[in-house]
Design an enzyme around this catalytic site. Structure first.
Site, PDB file in Angstrom:
ATOM      1  N   ARG A  43       0.812  -1.225   0.000  1.00 36.21           N
ATOM      2  CA  ARG A  43       0.000   0.000   0.000  1.00 36.21           C
ATOM      3  C   ARG A  43       0.840   1.267   0.000  1.00 36.21           C
ATOM      4  O   ARG A  43       0.485   2.247  -0.650  1.00 36.21           O
ATOM      5  CB  ARG A  43      -0.906   0.014   1.214  1.00 36.21           C
ATOM      6  CG  ARG A  43      -1.997  -1.026   1.090  1.00 36.21           C
ATOM      7  CD  ARG A  43      -2.926  -0.847   2.227  1.00 36.21           C
ATOM      8  NE  ARG A  43      -4.047  -1.755   2.145  1.00 36.21           N
ATOM      9  CZ  ARG A  43      -4.948  -1.858   3.093  1.00 36.21           C
ATOM     10  NH1 ARG A  43      -4.847  -1.133   4.171  1.00 36.21           N
ATOM     11  NH2 ARG A  43      -5.940  -2.690   2.960  1.00 36.21           N
ATOM     12  N   ASP A 152     -15.386   9.741   7.865  1.00 35.31           N
ATOM     13  CA  ASP A 152     -14.322   8.736   7.769  1.00 35.31           C
ATOM     14  C   ASP A 152     -12.994   9.483   7.919  1.00 35.31           C
ATOM     15  O   ASP A 152     -12.901  10.673   7.583  1.00 35.31           O
ATOM     16  CB  ASP A 152     -14.374   8.020   6.410  1.00 35.31           C
ATOM     17  CG  ASP A 152     -13.603   6.696   6.426  1.00 35.31           C
ATOM     18  OD1 ASP A 152     -14.256   5.627   6.496  1.00 35.31           O
ATOM     19  OD2 ASP A 152     -12.352   6.724   6.375  1.00 35.31           O
TER      20      ASP A 152
HETATM   21  C1  LIG Z   1     -13.870  -1.679   6.416  1.00 29.31           C
HETATM   22  S1  LIG Z   1     -14.394  -0.020   6.256  1.00 29.31           S
HETATM   23  C2  LIG Z   1     -16.054  -0.132   6.880  1.00 29.31           C
HETATM   24  C3  LIG Z   1     -17.028   0.728   6.099  1.00 29.31           C
HETATM   25  C4  LIG Z   1     -18.483   0.606   6.539  1.00 29.31           C
HETATM   26  N1  LIG Z   1     -18.675   1.074   7.896  1.00 29.31           N
HETATM   27  C5  LIG Z   1     -18.982  -0.805   6.388  1.00 29.31           C
HETATM   28  O1  LIG Z   1     -19.165  -1.505   7.395  1.00 29.31           O
HETATM   29  O2  LIG Z   1     -19.184  -1.242   5.247  1.00 29.31           O
HETATM   30  C6  LIG Z   1     -13.511   0.741   7.605  1.00 29.31           C
HETATM   31  C7  LIG Z   1     -13.426   2.258   7.485  1.00 29.31           C
HETATM   32  O3  LIG Z   1     -12.973   2.796   8.722  1.00 29.31           O
HETATM   33  C8  LIG Z   1     -12.168   3.924   8.447  1.00 29.31           C
HETATM   34  N2  LIG Z   1     -11.325   4.228   9.610  1.00 29.31           N
HETATM   35  C9  LIG Z   1     -10.230   3.555  10.069  1.00 29.31           C
HETATM   36  N3  LIG Z   1      -9.739   4.169  11.167  1.00 29.31           N
HETATM   37  C10 LIG Z   1     -10.532   5.232  11.403  1.00 29.31           C
HETATM   38  C11 LIG Z   1     -10.540   6.262  12.396  1.00 29.31           C
HETATM   39  N4  LIG Z   1      -9.603   6.317  13.371  1.00 29.31           N
HETATM   40  N5  LIG Z   1     -11.500   7.218  12.338  1.00 29.31           N
HETATM   41  C12 LIG Z   1     -12.445   7.171  11.362  1.00 29.31           C
HETATM   42  N6  LIG Z   1     -12.493   6.241  10.396  1.00 29.31           N
HETATM   43  C13 LIG Z   1     -11.551   5.273  10.429  1.00 29.31           C
HETATM   44  C14 LIG Z   1     -11.380   3.508   7.200  1.00 29.31           C
HETATM   45  O4  LIG Z   1     -10.874   4.615   6.492  1.00 29.31           O
HETATM   46  C15 LIG Z   1     -12.423   2.707   6.419  1.00 29.31           C
HETATM   47  O5  LIG Z   1     -13.062   3.484   5.440  1.00 29.31           O
END
Ligand SMILES: C[S@@+](CC[C@H](N)C(=O)[O-])C[C@H]1O[C@@H](n2cnc3c(N)ncnc32)[C@H](O)[C@@H]1O
Length: 279
Positions: A43, A152
């Site tokens: 990445r 996000d």
């Molecule tokens: C696997 S996706 C889940 C998306 C959606 N909630 C779902 O369940 O389909 C995880 C998301 O969490 C975000 N993320 C990770 N760490 C984070 C943080 N500290 N604060 C906010 N978002 C975060 C990532 O950028 C990513 O878009």
């Protein structure tokens, strides 16, 4: 001719990975176990090459320097996992439609403020699924004080989500009746209708930093994000989220997640992955 630096694989040592682990932990609360070393390489090496650098050491020295603030954001974006889908874990949308909306709709008609938070919205499939569910069961929703906050940490995915636009092969999971009601085809891509676009507000927000807004939510979707955090970060987040849920409101978590400290947060498990805030 392509520059030889851009072609060669950048140097990547254990010390680089350890620094990346520490950055992910302190900046985003994300834990990168040793098993992720190769994934992190794939990445981040793209960023290293794009900056025409030949090693992670040089890249990280720049990124952690005062001049590297913008690159640090890009690095955090590269370290996140953004897998999502429309109507993913459909039991939450069924609950929203059959339990939450029948109570929320009459309250909104009486002038109540209604808010739903998609707290790790990735590329937007989650908040747009919420918008379709709400507007599907309450078509005049746009006339009332109702919003979906979609946030996000990754600014790239938030921009994609806010574009309201998806390729035809990204629509999987959207029922045919919702495609017909809420999506229009423009230049080969589908865009959510203007009526639906009035519902969500998109913002970049780190869940593990300060939240620059007040007010509480009828429902918080915080799904498939705490799996990347350690126990302490996860429990602190559940507590902060619970404080933002209205009495009687709901928290939806991912299929492999649970709120271990639910009682302490004033939350009651009412179904798998659904918690209700005590009234
Ligand atoms: C696997 S996706 C889940 C998306 C959606 N909630 C779902 O369940 O389909 C995880 C998301 O969490 C975000 N993320 C990770 N760490 C984070 C943080 N500290 N604060 C906010 N978002 C975060 C990532 O950028 C990513 O878009």
């Amino acid at each position: 001719m392509t520059n030889s630096i851009t072609l060669s694989a950048p140097d990547y040592t254990d010390a680089d990975f350890q620094l990346l682990q520490s950055i992910a932990r302190t900046q985003a609360g994300i834990c990168l176990p040793a098993t992720k070393k190769a994934l992190v390489y794939s990445r981040v090496s793209r960023r290293v090459r794009e900056m025409q650098l030949s090693s992670f050491r040089e890249y990280l020295a720049f990124t952690t320097s005062p001049a590297g603030t913008v690159e640090m954001e890009k690095l955090i974006c590269a370290l996140t996992t953004n897998v999502t889908g429309f109507f993913r874990e459909v039991n939450h949308f069924d609950h929203l439609r059959t339990v939450v909306m029948p109570e929320l709709a009459p309250a909104l008609r009486k002038g109540k403020r209604g808010r739903i938070w998609s707290a790790a919205c990735s590329t937007g499939q989650e908040p747009w699924s919420i918008a379709m569910t709400v507007a599907g069961s309450f078509p005049e929703i746009g006339n009332y004080d109702f919003r979906i906050l979609a946030t996000d940490i990754n600014s790239d995915v938030v921009a994609r989500a806010a574009s309201a636009t998806y390729a035809p092969d990204e629509l999987e999971g959207i029922p045919e009746k919702d495609r017909t009601s809420f999506l229009k085809l423009y230049d080969g891509a589908y865009r959510f209708s203007e009526t639906l676009q009035r519902l969500p507000v998109f913002k970049v927000l780190n869940l593990n930093a300060a939240w620059p807004f007040h007010g509480s939510f009828s429902v918080i979707f915080c799904r498939n994000v705490v799996i990347y955090f350690d126990d302490e970060t996860r429990e602190a987040l559940w507590k902060r989220l619970a404080e933002r849920i209205e009495p009687g409101g709901f928290l939806y978590v991912g299929h492999s997640e649970r709120v271990a400290n639910a009682k302490l947060c004033g939350l009651v498990s009412i179904a798998p992955t659904i918690y209700q805030k005590e009234a």
